[in-house]
Design an enzyme around this catalytic site. Structure first.
Site, PDB file in Angstrom:
ATOM      1  N   SER A  13       0.501   9.755  -4.714  1.00  0.00           N
ATOM      2  CA  SER A  13      -0.196  10.212  -5.913  1.00  0.00           C
ATOM      3  C   SER A  13      -0.580   9.084  -6.862  1.00  0.00           C
ATOM      4  O   SER A  13      -1.314   9.313  -7.827  1.00  0.00           O
ATOM      5  CB  SER A  13       0.660  11.232  -6.662  1.00  0.00           C
ATOM      6  OG  SER A  13       1.900  10.655  -7.053  1.00  0.00           O
ATOM      7  N   ASP A 239       7.903   2.280   1.976  1.00  0.00           N
ATOM      8  CA  ASP A 239       8.493   2.474   0.650  1.00  0.00           C
ATOM      9  C   ASP A 239       9.941   2.951   0.710  1.00  0.00           C
ATOM     10  O   ASP A 239      10.762   2.554  -0.122  1.00  0.00           O
ATOM     11  CB  ASP A 239       7.635   3.417  -0.202  1.00  0.00           C
ATOM     12  CG  ASP A 239       7.274   4.732   0.475  1.00  0.00           C
ATOM     13  OD1 ASP A 239       7.828   5.030   1.554  1.00  0.00           O
ATOM     14  OD2 ASP A 239       6.414   5.450  -0.065  1.00  0.00           O
TER      15      ASP A 239
END
Length: 468
Positions: A13, A239
């Protein structure tokens, strides 16, 4: 002179540029200097990432560092896993960059399993079956866009591609490469026999390099634009691998949740568990720093709550959502959060209501009821996963570390402590960026071991504590 390390952390996002440095007491300090949006959009009937725009934002954030007078000496980029680009002989992207939430992989597993049985694939790679794994995405390209695959000369994962745009150097970073389901947990390299079996050219795959490897400096055109140079050094580019590096558990094997859009719940192993039992329980063995394996399970995570928040409109904060859920704390219905219908529904609200109706449960009507279903279902999924994990590894963990943005959700932390029977230690919230930064420092020799990195995180972080 202070030495800055820059983490460019890009999620589904949005992304941000966070600078990190050690103060005179050896504590990690960070500063967010830039933030930008990201998201999938429909292109030619598929959900795609806008890579040119993301790279423009990467350069904009670097320029902001210069304007602030905080020029990094080193930088590295992390993103989500499994997605990739195919490049032609001139290094240009072929086709659209389709994202993992797209449905193009439906039915692709049967073509893979015609060549290698599912149990043999897991035994070779230790990677859990997810419909969006790179191996199935590549098969979708080959089946649906064969011309692209014939023209392709290289395959790069998303952060590897951005590093290539910065430096001109093509390389495959280890932690993200493991999520392709094409890497051997034994050799820590591409499984060349598997690649041959699947019929892909070996030339598609760049040499694998470990976190901490220096790729080089910026291309001349970027130096000219920015007015400075920086060494690009590989962090753990997946990540979650960066986030797990930042779990504040020095000297002990951690039990953790990397909590964000996805909830990645697991522990660490020194050797991958590719057993039939591990496959049955759907655990994965993804690569981590120091060749430690992130033995974990993907859980749908805060994506479901984020989706409901979006559907409710802009007038609600996450704190308000928690309070709305608390008001219906005893609402009885539950969902299986990893049901495929929740991956990318047109309406998460409707998908949850339909699930409850189809399973003879009370469908939630009020927003608070809906949120209560999601919060409790997520916490109960954590509890079930802890029990499976402890049984699989033959260990019991006294505490559960929750890192990432989701650790700020006090209500979910309370429910998680109750569902797992564990003390919950929450923080750091910026675990991915912190792990990225400290992963660079580990490569530079500022730290010698993962335990030293985690000791630094522990000393630099105020942890929230939630008791069962």
């Amino acid at each position: 002179m202070r030495e800055y390390y820059l983490a460019v952390d890009i999620g589904a996002s949005g992304g941000r540029h966070i600078l990190g440095w050690l103060d005179e007491n050896g504590l990690l300090k960070t500063k967010e200097v830039y933030r930008f949006p990201n998201g999938l959009r429909k292109v030619n009937g598929h959900l795609c990432w806008d890579l040119p725009e993301l790279f423009r934002q990467i350069l904009e954030g670097l320029q902001m560092c210069g304007e602030l007078g905080m020029i990094p000496s080193y930088m590295g980029i992390d993103t989500w896993a499994v997605d990739f680009v195919l490049l032609d002989e001139w290094g240009m992207v072929l086709g659209d960059t389709v994202g993992y939430r797209d449905n193009r992989t439906q039915g692709m597993e049967r073509y893979i399993y015609d060549k290698i049985p599912e149990q043999d694939l897991y035994a070779r790679t230790g990677i859990q079956k997810q419909p969006f794994n790179t191996i199935y995405q590549m098969e979708a390209v080959r089946r649906k866009q064969p011309g692209l695959m014939r023209r392709a000369k290289r395959m790069l994962m998303i952060p590897d591609y951005f590093h290539y745009l910065l430096t001109g150097v093509m390389a495959a970073e280890y932690t993200n490469a493991t999520t392709t389901q094409l890497v051997s947990p034994v050799t820590k390299d591409w499984d060349w026999d598997l690649i041959d079996t699947l019929g892909y050219s070996r030339d598609l795959f760049c040499p694998i390099r470990t976190p901490g490897s220096i790729l080089g400096t910026l291309r001349p055109e970027h130096k000219a634009r920015l007015g400075f140079d920086v060494q690009v050094i590989l962090p753990p580019t997946h990540d979650t691998a960066s986030a797990v590096l930042a779990v504040p558990s020095p000297g002990e094997i951690p039990l953790y949740i990397s909590s964000g859009t996805w909830s990645l719940m697991g522990t660490e192993l020194r050797h991958a568990d590719c057993s039939a039992r591990s496959q049955r329980d759907n655990f994965t063995n993804e690569g981590g720093a120091e060749y430690r394996f992130r033995y974990l399970k993907n859980i749908m995570g805060l994506w479901m709550i984020q989706s409901v928040k979006k559907e409710l409109g802009q007038g609600y904060s996450y704190e308000q959502l928690c309070q709305m859920a608390r008001e219906y704390d005893r609402f009885p219905s539950r969902v299986q959060v990893n049901d495929a219908r929740f991956l990318a529904p047109d309406s998460m609200t409707q998908a949850v209501r339909e699930y409850c109706a189809q399973t003879d449960q009370q469908p939630p009507e009020a927003p608070g009821q809906l949120l209560s279903v999601l919060y409790h279902s997520l916490a109960e999924s954590y509890g079930e996963t802890v029990r499976e994990l402890e049984q699989a590894v033959g260990a019991s963990y006294p505490a559960l570390h929750i890192v990432g943005g989701g650790c700020r959700d006090g209500y979910l932390n309370e429910l998680t402590s109750a569902a797992t029977g564990k003390q919950v230690l929450a923080g750091p919230a910026e675990a991915t960026a912190i792990g990225n930064i400290l992963g660079q420092m580990l490569g530079r020799g500022v730290f010698d071991t993962v335990d030293q990195v985690r000791e630094c995180v522990k000393r630099s972080t105020d942890l929230g504590v939630f008791e069962k």
